[in-house]
Scaffold this motif. Structure first.
Motif, short mmCIF file in Angstrom:
data_model
loop_
_atom_site.label_atom_id
_atom_site.label_comp_id
_atom_site.label_asym_id
_atom_site.label_seq_id
_atom_site.Cartn_x
_atom_site.Cartn_y
_atom_site.Cartn_z
N UNK A 31 11.01 -36.09 -2.27
CA UNK A 31 11.60 -34.75 -2.31
C UNK A 31 10.60 -33.67 -1.92
N UNK A 32 9.31 -33.89 -2.26
CA UNK A 32 8.29 -32.95 -1.80
C UNK A 32 8.18 -32.98 -0.28
N UNK A 33 8.32 -34.15 0.32
CA UNK A 33 8.29 -34.25 1.78
C UNK A 33 9.43 -33.45 2.39
N UNK A 34 10.61 -33.52 1.78
CA UNK A 34 11.74 -32.73 2.26
C UNK A 34 11.45 -31.24 2.14
N UNK A 35 10.88 -30.81 1.01
CA UNK A 35 10.58 -29.40 0.80
C UNK A 35 9.50 -28.91 1.75
N UNK A 36 8.43 -29.69 1.91
CA UNK A 36 7.33 -29.29 2.79
C UNK A 36 7.84 -29.16 4.24
N UNK A 37 8.74 -30.05 4.63
CA UNK A 37 9.26 -29.97 6.00
C UNK A 37 10.01 -28.65 6.22
N UNK A 38 10.56 -28.10 5.18
CA UNK A 38 11.23 -26.80 5.30
C UNK A 38 10.22 -25.67 5.46
N UNK B 201 22.77 -42.34 -26.16
CA UNK B 201 21.49 -42.83 -26.69
C UNK B 201 20.64 -43.47 -25.60
N UNK B 202 21.25 -43.79 -24.46
CA UNK B 202 20.52 -44.41 -23.35
C UNK B 202 20.26 -43.33 -22.30
N UNK B 203 19.03 -42.82 -22.25
CA UNK B 203 18.71 -41.67 -21.42
C UNK B 203 18.57 -42.06 -19.95
N UNK B 204 19.51 -41.61 -19.13
CA UNK B 204 19.48 -41.89 -17.70
C UNK B 204 18.99 -40.69 -16.91
N UNK B 205 18.38 -39.71 -17.58
CA UNK B 205 17.79 -38.59 -16.86
C UNK B 205 18.80 -37.52 -16.50
N UNK B 206 18.48 -36.77 -15.42
CA UNK B 206 19.23 -35.56 -15.08
C UNK B 206 20.33 -35.77 -14.06
N UNK B 207 20.49 -36.97 -13.53
CA UNK B 207 21.41 -37.17 -12.42
C UNK B 207 22.81 -37.47 -12.96
N UNK B 208 23.70 -36.46 -12.93
CA UNK B 208 25.04 -36.59 -13.48
C UNK B 208 26.06 -36.80 -12.37
N UNK C 34 29.05 -41.64 -1.74
CA UNK C 34 27.81 -42.37 -1.98
C UNK C 34 26.61 -41.65 -1.40
N UNK C 35 26.82 -40.96 -0.29
CA UNK C 35 25.74 -40.15 0.26
C UNK C 35 25.33 -39.04 -0.70
N UNK C 36 26.33 -38.44 -1.35
CA UNK C 36 26.04 -37.39 -2.33
C UNK C 36 25.31 -37.96 -3.54
N UNK C 37 25.70 -39.15 -3.96
CA UNK C 37 25.03 -39.77 -5.12
C UNK C 37 23.55 -39.98 -4.85
N UNK C 38 23.27 -40.51 -3.69
CA UNK C 38 21.88 -40.77 -3.35
C UNK C 38 21.09 -39.46 -3.23
N UNK C 39 21.71 -38.44 -2.65
CA UNK C 39 21.03 -37.15 -2.52
C UNK C 39 20.72 -36.56 -3.90
N UNK C 40 21.66 -36.67 -4.82
CA UNK C 40 21.42 -36.14 -6.18
C UNK C 40 20.29 -36.90 -6.87
N UNK C 41 20.23 -38.20 -6.61
CA UNK C 41 19.12 -39.00 -7.16
C UNK C 41 17.78 -38.56 -6.57
N UNK C 42 17.73 -38.36 -5.26
CA UNK C 42 16.47 -37.94 -4.63
C UNK C 42 15.98 -36.63 -5.21
N UNK C 43 16.88 -35.66 -5.40
CA UNK C 43 16.44 -34.33 -5.82
C UNK C 43 16.37 -34.14 -7.34
N UNK C 44 17.03 -35.00 -8.10
CA UNK C 44 17.03 -34.83 -9.55
C UNK C 44 16.50 -36.04 -10.32
#
Length: 471
Positions: A351-358, A427-434, A441-451
């Protein structure tokens, strides 16, 4: 080590098909043999029971002799990440990059810590934690700088092998008395080569085929080495065929220093070429400020670049131009560069690579080129997997899901949000990706990359061996 059981993995699989495209395998299955290689793939079945039956029948396997892992609705399998540049010896300093420049940071933070790892009990604590932490983030292959101490470097190799992480382990060479502290440098160019040979010999005894752990020849960077040492290490490469790793053109001050120390060379990259270090098996970290001519020289020699966006920002080194390097024909992977970078996560690096490219794009006036400079989700995931595999010469073994490749992979879990705004198991913490159910599926992967973070990585395998499991 006990023999591995065969594996059946069932569910959805996602991997890079090309730099620009992800391949999604739904209602699919992958069979992995006892050697950790993918033996068969089935996809697009009616349901997972049909996939399992197909694979067992195709291979003639008895289900009782197979371990089955079935991905649930909120899960998918993804290739393991490849970290093409990380300093295991600096892991304890992650996040402590201070306000200093690169050279000041080395003197203040880095050299004292690395020298202290001559204490093997301290080295064991740092290295063990580094390996565990990177595995937990899905890094199945790591290209490590260790220290100049042979026993401590050997210990890192031992730990990688025992804990199951695929690794390239390099004993750091640094012999210039005017550039390295008296307490932390090689006595001579010959010592740099001889000590490196000792590490090679040790790794050959613990992993004779370098199947999981390989030595890598490691001149720290040009200012820390004499030309004699670099030429000696290049000769060792020619004798052994082993890969090489070093740094290049990280910041302007470093480039000026190289020009002062080696006035006979036309550029930083030209120096490596003259010394024999610019080879198809060379990984050059950073390459932030390489010129057109240097990029052409790297491409001509088929050397690779490790893009370290987090470190390049933390140390104010500058934004590397990945699209430009790709256009030049240079293979690029991702590196965390811990501890110049604060995070051991390649997902963070993506995700930093994506941000730096911007930020690169912001400096471009022509609108079409501005858009081209920006890296997509698909492209940063390619850098994290297949791109990294190409950098370390393992593109035929890892980085994707194809028959004959080795099962280096992670099982990713995302939150499935119900009608009350809750997830299935609070009780099972899966992080921030809701996930709300309407995402593609493209959106799912994008949300995982950024969150996403390590909480999403539930299981990790290297060569078919389960090496991490999040409880």
């Amino acid at each position: 080590m006990s023999p591995q059981r065969k594996l059946l993995l069932l569910g959805t699989f996602v991997h890079s098909k090309t730099q620009q495209d992800l391949d999604f395998l739904h209602k699919a299955g992958i069979a992995v043999d006892a050697h950790g290689k993918i033996a068969a793939i089935e996809r697009d079945a009616h349901d997972l029971s049909e996939v399992k039956a197909r694979l067992l029948a195709k291979l003639g396997w008895d289900e009782a002799e197979v371990d089955v892992t079935e991905a649930t609705e909120g899960q998918f399998f993804f290739p393991g990440f490849v970290d093409t540049h990380i300093h295991a010896s600096q892991y304890a300093n992650a996040g402590i990059f201070g306000k200093s420049s690169l050279l000041e940071w080395l003197e203040t933070y880095t050299f004292p810590l690395e020298a202290s790892l001559k204490d093997l009990s301290k080295a064991r604590r740092v290295y063990s934690r580094c390996i565990r932490r990177t595995l937990s983030h899905g890094t199945t292959t790591a290209t490590y700088f260790a220290t100049r101490d042979v026993p401590a470097t050997n210990l890192l190799a031992d730990l990688c092998l025992s804990m199951g992480q695929r690794a390239f382990v390099g004993r750091v060479c640094m012999d210039r008395p005017d550039m390295n502290p008296a307490y932390y440098r090689d006595a001579s160019a010959s010592e740099s080569v001889e000590a490196t040979q000792q590490v090679i010999d040790h790794i050959r005894t613990i992993d004779p085929g370098f199947d999981v752990v390989s030595p890598i020849i490691t001149p720290r960077f040009a200012p820390s080495c004499s030309a004699e040492a670099m030429k000696g290490l290049a000769e060792l490469h020619r004798q052994t065929g082993l890969p090489i790793q070093t740094h290049v053109s990280e910041n302007p001050g470093e480039i000026q220093l190289v020009a002062q120390l080696f006035p006979e060379s036309n550029s930083y990259t030209d120096l490596y070429d003259k010394c024999g270090l610019l080879t198809p098996r060379t990984v050059l970290a950073h390459a932030v400020h390489i010129s057109e001519e240097e990029a052409d020289l790297i491409a001509h020699n088929k050397s690779k670049v490790s893009h370290c966006p987090c470190s390049n920002t933390c140390l104010t080194s500058g934004p590397a131009r990945v699209r430009w390097m790709w256009d030049k024909g240079i293979d690029v992977g991702l590196g965390t560069d811990v501890s110049g970078g604060y995070s051991p996560s390649i997902l963070e690096a993506a995700r930093q690579a994506a941000m730096v490219s911007r930020h690169v794009a912001m400096a471009i006036e022509e609108e079409k080129e501005k858009e081209r400079a920006k890296l997509t989700v698909e492209e940063v995931l390619y850098l994290a997997t297949r791109g990294g595999a190409r950098c370390v010469g393992l593109e035929d073994k890892i980085g994707g899901f194809e028959v004959g490749m080795e099962w280096d992979a992670q099982l990713v879990t995302l939150n499935e949000v119900n009608g009350d705004g809750e997830v299935h198991d609070e009780d099972d913490d899966h992080g921030f990706v809701d996930m709300f159910g309407w995402e593609t599926w493209g959106d799912r992967v994008a949300k995982w990359v950024y969150n996403g973070d390590d909480r999403n990585t539930k299981r990790v395998w290297v060569k078919g061996r389960l090496v991490h499991r999040r409880k």
